[in-house]
Design an enzyme around this catalytic site. Structure first.
Site, short mmCIF file in Angstrom:
data_model
loop_
_atom_site.label_atom_id
_atom_site.label_comp_id
_atom_site.label_asym_id
_atom_site.label_seq_id
_atom_site.Cartn_x
_atom_site.Cartn_y
_atom_site.Cartn_z
N HIS B 81 0.84 -1.20 0.00
CA HIS B 81 0.00 0.00 0.00
C HIS B 81 0.88 1.25 0.00
O HIS B 81 0.68 2.16 -0.81
CB HIS B 81 -0.92 -0.01 1.22
CG HIS B 81 -1.57 1.31 1.52
ND1 HIS B 81 -2.57 1.84 0.74
CD2 HIS B 81 -1.34 2.24 2.48
CE1 HIS B 81 -2.93 3.02 1.22
NE2 HIS B 81 -2.19 3.29 2.28
N ASP B 110 6.13 21.78 -26.45
CA ASP B 110 6.10 20.41 -25.91
C ASP B 110 7.15 20.37 -24.82
O ASP B 110 7.76 21.38 -24.49
CB ASP B 110 6.42 19.38 -27.00
CG ASP B 110 5.88 17.99 -26.64
OD1 ASP B 110 6.25 17.47 -25.57
OD2 ASP B 110 5.09 17.44 -27.43
N TRP B 146 7.08 0.08 3.83
CA TRP B 146 7.53 0.82 2.64
C TRP B 146 8.89 1.45 2.87
O TRP B 146 9.59 1.81 1.93
CB TRP B 146 6.51 1.87 2.19
CG TRP B 146 6.62 3.19 2.87
CD1 TRP B 146 6.01 3.57 4.01
CD2 TRP B 146 7.40 4.32 2.44
NE1 TRP B 146 6.37 4.86 4.33
CE2 TRP B 146 7.22 5.34 3.38
CE3 TRP B 146 8.23 4.56 1.34
CZ2 TRP B 146 7.84 6.59 3.27
CZ3 TRP B 146 8.85 5.81 1.24
CH2 TRP B 146 8.65 6.80 2.20
N SER B 174 12.82 6.30 -13.94
CA SER B 174 11.69 7.01 -14.54
C SER B 174 11.54 8.41 -13.93
O SER B 174 11.40 9.40 -14.65
CB SER B 174 10.42 6.19 -14.33
OG SER B 174 9.29 7.00 -14.49
N SER B 175 11.60 8.48 -12.59
CA SER B 175 11.43 9.78 -11.94
C SER B 175 12.55 10.74 -12.30
O SER B 175 12.32 11.93 -12.52
CB SER B 175 11.45 9.63 -10.42
OG SER B 175 10.38 8.88 -10.00
N HIS B 258 13.37 12.11 3.41
CA HIS B 258 12.73 13.35 3.80
C HIS B 258 12.50 14.31 2.64
O HIS B 258 11.40 14.82 2.48
CB HIS B 258 13.36 14.04 5.01
CG HIS B 258 12.33 14.94 5.61
ND1 HIS B 258 11.31 14.47 6.39
CD2 HIS B 258 12.07 16.24 5.41
CE1 HIS B 258 10.48 15.45 6.66
NE2 HIS B 258 10.92 16.54 6.09
N GLU B 260 11.93 13.38 -0.19
CA GLU B 260 10.83 12.71 -0.89
C GLU B 260 9.47 13.20 -0.37
O GLU B 260 8.53 13.37 -1.13
CB GLU B 260 10.97 11.20 -0.69
CG GLU B 260 9.74 10.37 -1.06
CD GLU B 260 9.48 10.32 -2.55
OE1 GLU B 260 10.38 10.68 -3.32
OE2 GLU B 260 8.36 9.92 -2.93
N TYR B 262 8.75 16.11 0.60
CA TYR B 262 8.46 17.40 -0.04
C TYR B 262 8.23 17.25 -1.53
O TYR B 262 7.49 18.04 -2.13
CB TYR B 262 9.54 18.41 0.32
CG TYR B 262 9.45 18.70 1.79
CD1 TYR B 262 8.47 19.56 2.26
CD2 TYR B 262 10.24 18.02 2.70
CE1 TYR B 262 8.30 19.76 3.61
CE2 TYR B 262 10.08 18.22 4.06
CZ TYR B 262 9.11 19.09 4.51
OH TYR B 262 8.93 19.27 5.84
N SER B 273 -1.86 27.07 -5.22
CA SER B 273 -1.54 28.47 -5.48
C SER B 273 -2.06 28.95 -6.83
O SER B 273 -2.13 30.15 -7.08
CB SER B 273 -0.02 28.68 -5.44
OG SER B 273 0.49 28.24 -4.21
N HIS B 307 15.06 13.28 12.03
CA HIS B 307 13.89 13.35 12.91
C HIS B 307 13.00 12.11 12.74
O HIS B 307 12.08 11.92 13.51
CB HIS B 307 13.09 14.65 12.72
CG HIS B 307 12.42 14.81 11.39
ND1 HIS B 307 12.22 16.01 10.79
CD2 HIS B 307 11.91 13.90 10.53
CE1 HIS B 307 11.60 15.85 9.63
NE2 HIS B 307 11.40 14.58 9.46
N HIS B 308 13.29 11.30 11.73
CA HIS B 308 12.59 10.02 11.61
C HIS B 308 13.24 8.97 12.51
O HIS B 308 12.76 7.85 12.58
CB HIS B 308 12.64 9.53 10.17
CG HIS B 308 11.94 10.44 9.21
ND1 HIS B 308 10.60 10.30 8.90
CD2 HIS B 308 12.37 11.51 8.50
CE1 HIS B 308 10.25 11.25 8.04
NE2 HIS B 308 11.30 11.99 7.79
N THR B 333 6.50 27.16 5.73
CA THR B 333 5.18 26.57 5.51
C THR B 333 4.10 27.51 6.01
O THR B 333 3.06 27.68 5.36
CB THR B 333 5.09 25.20 6.21
OG1 THR B 333 6.27 24.45 5.91
CG2 THR B 333 3.89 24.43 5.73
N LYS B 336 3.39 30.15 3.56
CA LYS B 336 2.54 29.73 2.46
C LYS B 336 1.07 29.74 2.88
O LYS B 336 0.21 30.26 2.15
CB LYS B 336 2.94 28.33 1.99
CG LYS B 336 4.38 28.24 1.52
CD LYS B 336 4.62 27.05 0.66
CE LYS B 336 4.08 27.29 -0.71
NZ LYS B 336 5.08 27.58 -1.72
N ARG B 455 1.76 1.12 14.97
CA ARG B 455 1.42 0.96 13.55
C ARG B 455 1.92 -0.39 13.06
O ARG B 455 2.73 -1.04 13.70
CB ARG B 455 2.02 2.11 12.73
CG ARG B 455 3.52 2.13 12.71
CD ARG B 455 4.08 3.41 12.11
NE ARG B 455 4.03 3.40 10.65
CZ ARG B 455 4.90 4.07 9.87
NH1 ARG B 455 5.88 4.78 10.41
NH2 ARG B 455 4.78 4.03 8.57
#
Lengths: 185, 530
Positions: B81, B110, B146, B174-175, B258, B260, B262, B273, B307-308, B333, B336, B455
C-alpha cells in the site's frame, strides 16, 4: 535542450545547451554520493565527537591516574539472534580510577558440532564516555574462530582517560556477539 | 521566425492536425499531452490498487483479533500500500500534471526531451508490474514496510525482495528522467518574456521539486543497490557481523526519504496556489515570498532527515539539531498558508469543486503540519514514534494534502483537457463524501496513536476497538467515494457543458489563452508574455 528555443529570451539564450547532460551528471554523482555517505557519516561523527563508538587499538601509555575518582565499569554480553555460543564476562563489574589500566576477561564457548567464526561488536553507555575508553587489546578487534566444542578466555585491556567528564560515575561496556561465518576472513 | 519545435518526431509525419490512430499512438507518442494523460490514468489505476490494499488493512482492523487475513499477508499489504501510493499514485500523478500543464503554462510547444518523456512513462507499468507480481509468488510480496529498514529487508527479507529492488531502480530512473525533462523544459523553452519570476507557481514548485528528485532519487537507488549487494554479493553495508551498521540504512534511506516527503507536497502547493487566486478573483498574495518559501522548504528538507530516527539512540546534540531544524520548516510553511489565506481575504470567492478541494487542502494539510510539529519535538516523539499518531500525521499531509491537491488540479484543468465542464453537483458530492470520509478515517488515528496503538500490527488491544471501527467505516466511505471521481472523469470526457477558452472567470495564465479542449499541438509559435 535538443531544440532551439524559438525566440531568445533574457533567461535562456537561444543556442542549444547542455542542461540535460549536466543534470544526468548530477544524478550519477548523487548515486555516488549515496555510497560516499557510508564513510562520510563515520568521518563526520568522528570530527564532531558524536560517534559513540570506541576506537582502537591504542598504544599503551602510562598516564596520570586520577585517584580521587572511582568509576564503576559494568560488562554486558549479548548474543545476536541465532548465535549459539556461550558468551559471558567473567567479572560483572570492576572499579577503577581514570587513567589506570585494567585487564578483564570474557569467556566464549562454541557448543555446536561445527567450527564457527564470531565477531563481537562493542558499545559504550553513556555514549559521551565512549571516546574516553582506550583499549590496547580487545577480542572485539578481530574475528574469533572457535572449533566445535572449543572454549576460550578472551582478554580486554583498557583504561578510561583522565579527561572523562566528572559526572560519569558508571560506564557500561556492552558486547554483542554475531555469527560472522558469512564474513570469515 | 523559426518553426522548429521540440516535437519533431515520427508521428508528426502524420501531420500537425491530430494524433495517430490506434494503440500505437499511446505506445509511441512523444506528445506531452498524451504522456500526461497516460501518467494520470496510470496513477489513478495505482490509486485504486493501493486503495484496495488500504481497505483490506482497514477491514482486518475493524475489530480486534485476527479475522480476515494472515499477519504475514497484512504486512505485505501495509508494505505494498505504501509503495504503490507513494511511487505509483502520488508521484506519477504530479508528473502527469507537469507534463500536461508546464508546457502550456510557459508557452512551450512540448516538453524539451519528448522521446525521453515517452521512456520515463513506459518504464513505470513494467516497474509496478514487477512489484505487483510478487503478490502471486510463493514467497509473497515484500513485507518489510515501505521504508524497508535493514535487516528486515536484507537478512530477514522474502526472496521477492530482489524484484522489489529492481522495481525501485526502474521507478527511480523514470522519476529522474521525468525530473530532468521538466528542468530542461523550464530552463530552455519558456516563451519570450516569461522570466523566472513570472512563472506560474505550479511551474515554480515543480521546478524545485525536479531538483529534489535529481538530488535524492539516485540516493534511493544507491541504498537499494547496497541492499542488493548485501543480499547477493556478500557485502556488509548493513550487517554488524561484517562491520556494517543497520542504523546506516536509516540514515541513507531518510536522506532520500525526507526530501521525498516534499517531492510529494510541493507540486500540490503549486496547484493550490493556482486555484485559490482563480476562485478568489485576486492575484496570489505574496508571489515572491511563495517562491522563496518553497525554496527554503526544499533546502531545509535536506537537513532534517534524522527526525525520523529520534529513537535509534542518537546523541543529545544530534537530537537537538534535528529537532530545531525540523521546527524551522514550520516558518516557510506558515508563510505559504498565510499567503493562501490572505489571497482569499476580501476576495469575491466562489466555491466550485476545484476550489472546495483546494480549501480542504489548506485546512487539512495544516492539521497534518501541526501534528508534524508535535512529532518534531524529540522528547515527545519517544511516545509518538511508530504509533498511529504518525499514521494520522502522514496521511493528513498525503491524502487531504497531496491527493486532494491532485484531485483539485484535475478538476481545475479538466475542462481545458476535455473541453467540457464537470457536472458540479457530482463534483461537490465527490468532494463532500471525500472530505467526510478522510476525516472519519484519519482523525481518530490521532487518538489511538496517542493512546499507544502501534502501527503495522494486524491486531490491537481492546481499548482501541471503537476508534478503529470508526476509522474503518470512514475508509470505506472515502474509498468508494473515489468511484464518483472516476464516474465524473468518464462523464466529463464523454460530454458535458461546453467549456470556454478561459474556463474559469478569474483564471489567468497562458494555459487559458488556448482553445478548450486544448489542441493536440499548442504554442508551435511562442506567445509573447508581457
Amino acid at each position: 535542450m535538443n531544440s532551439n528555443s524559438p525566440q531568445p529570451d533574457e533567461q535562456s539564450g537561444h543556442k542549444p545547451n547542455n542542461t540535460a547532460l549536466k543534470l544526468v551528471i548530477a544524478a550519477v554523482a548523487m548515486f555516488g554520493f549515496g555510497f560516499a555517505l557510508v564513510p562520510l557519516y563515520d568521518i563526520f561523527c568522528e570530527i564532531t565527537g558524536i560517534n559513540g563508538k570506541t576506537g582502537g587499538p591504542v598504544e599503551r601509555v602510562e598516564q596520570w591516574v586520577d585517584t580521587s575518582r572511582t568509576i564503576t565499569v559494568q560488562f554486558i554480553t549479548t548474543n545476536n539472534a541465532g548465535m549459539p555460543w556461550e558468551f559471558e564476562a567473567l567479572q560483572e563489574e570492576v572499579e577503577m580510577h581514570p587513567g589506570a589500566w585494567t585487564q578483564v576477561k570474557f569467556w566464549a564457548l562454541n557448543p555446536t558440532e561445527n567450527d564457527m567464526v564470531g565477531q563481537a561488536v562493542p558499545s559504550v553507555s553513556p555514549s559521551e564516555a565512549a571516546e574516553h575508553v582506550q583499549k590496547t587489546e580487545c577480542f572485539c578487534f578481530d574475528q574469533q574462530t572457535l572449533k566445535a566444542g572449543e572454549g576460550r578466555e578472551m582478554p580486554l585491556i583498557f583504561s578510561l582517560s583522565p579527561e572523562i567528564p566528572s559526572h560519569v560515575k558508571k560506564v557500561t561496556m556492552s558486547y554483542t556477539l554475531f555469527d560472522a561465518g558469512a564474513f570469515a576472513k | 521566425m523559426t518553426t522548429a519545435t521540440a516535437s519533431h518526431d515520427n508521428h508528426d509525419d502524420h501531420g500537425h492536425h491530430g494524433p495517430a490512430k490506434g494503440i500505437m499512438r499511446w505506445v509511441l507518442t512523444t506528445n506531452h499531452k498524451d504522456i500526461g494523460t497516460m501518467y494520470l490514468w496510470f496513477s489513478l489505476t495505482m490509486l485504486f490498487i493501493g486503495g484496495t490494499m488500504a481497505l483490506i488493512i482497514r477491514s482486518e482492523l475493524f475489530q480486534p483479533g485476527m479475522q480476515l487475513i494472515e499477519p504475514e499477508f497484512f504486512n505485505q499489504m501495509t508494505t505494498m500500500h505504501g509503495l504503490i501510493m507513494v511511487f505509483g499514485a502520488i508521484m506519477p500523478a504530479f508528473v502527469g500534471l507537469a507534463n500536461w500543464m508546464v508546457p502550456l503554462m510557459i508557452g512551450a510547444p512540448d516538453m524539451a526531451l519528448p522521446r525521453m518523456n515517452n521512456w520515463s512513462f513506459w518504464i513505470l507499468p513494467f516497474a509496478f508490474g514487477m512489484l505487483l507480481f510478487t503478490l502471486f509468488t510463493e514467497a509473497g510480496a515484500p513485507n518489510f514496510g515501505w521504508t524497508f529498514y535493514a535487516p528486515l529487508s536484507t537478512t530477514y527479507a522474502p526472496s521477492s525482495v530482489t524484484y522489489f529492488i529492481f522495481g525501485v531502480h526502474m521507478m527511480g530512473i523514470s522519476s529522474i528522467m521525468g525530473a530532468i525533462n521538466i528542468i530542461v523544459t523550464i530552463l530552455n523553452l519558456r516563451a519570450p518574456g516569461m522570466t523566472l519570476m513570472k512563472m506560474p507557481l505550479f511551474v515554480w514548485t515543480w521546478f524545485i521539486t525536479a531538483y529534489l528528485l535529481v538530488a535524492v532519487m539516485p540516493v534511493l537507488a544507491g541504498v537499494v543497490t547496497m541492499m542488493l549487494m548485501d543480499i547477493h554479493y556478500g557485502t556488509a553495508f548493513f550487517d554488524a557481523a561484517g562491520g556494517g551498521d543497520p542504523v546506516l540504512f536509516q540514515h541513507v534511506f531518510w536522506f532520500f526519504g525526507h526530501p521525498e516527503v516534499y517531492i510529494m507536497i510541493l507540486p500540490a502547493f503549486g496547484i493550490v496556489s493556482q486555484i485559490i487566486p482563480t476562485f478568489a478573483r485576486k492575484p496570489l498574495f505574496g508571489y515572491a515570498s511563495m517562491v522563496y518559501a518553497t525554496s527554503s522548504i526544499a533546502f531545509l528538507s535536506f537537513i532534517v532527515w534524522a527526525h525520523h530516527m529520534f529513537t535509534v539512540g542518537l546523541p543529545l546534540q544530534t537530537e537537538l539539531f534535528f529537532m530545531y531544524a525540523t521546527m524551522l520548516i514550520a516558518i516557510p510553511t506558515g508563510v505559504k498558508v498565510f499567503n493562501w489565506v490572505s489571497t482569499m481575504f476580501r476576495g469575491s470567492m466562489t466555491f466550485e469543486t476545484p476550489m472546495l478541494f483546494a480549501l480542504a487542502f489548506v485546512v487539512l494539510f495544516t492539521i497534518g503540519g501541526f501534528s508534524g510539529l508535535m512529532l518534531s519535538i524529540a522528547p515527545a516523539d519517544f511516545q509518538y514514534h511508530d504509533t498511529y499518531f504518525v499514521v494520522a500525521h502522514f496521511h493528513y499531509v498525503l491524502v487531504p494534502g497531496a491527493l486532494f491537491g491532485i484531485i483539485a488540479g484535475v478538476y481545475y484543468w479538466l475542462p481545458k483537457w476535455t473541453g467540457h465542464y464537470i457536472n458540479e453537483n457530482l463534483g461537490k458530492f465527490h468532494f463532500w463524501m471525500s472530505f467526510i470520509g478522510v476525516n472519519v478515517t484519519f482523525f481518530p488515528m490521532h487518538f489511538i496513536g496517542l493512546a499507544g496503538m502501534p502501527r503495522r500490527i494486524p491486531d490491537y488491544a481492546l481499548q482501541f476497538a471503537d476508534f478503529n471501527a470508526i476509522a474503518t467505516v470512514g475508509a470505506f466511505i472515502f474509498g468508494f467515494s473515489q468511484l464518483i471521481f472516476l464516474f465524473v472523469l468518464i462523464k466529463t470526457i464523454r460530454g458535458g457543458e461546453k467549456a470556454t477558452d478561459q474556463v474559469w472567470e478569474g483564471a489567468e495564465g497562458l494555459e487559458w489563452t488556448i482553445p478548450s479542449p486544448a489542441p493536440y499541438h499548442t504554442f508551435a509559435e511562442p506567445p509573447h508574455v508581457k
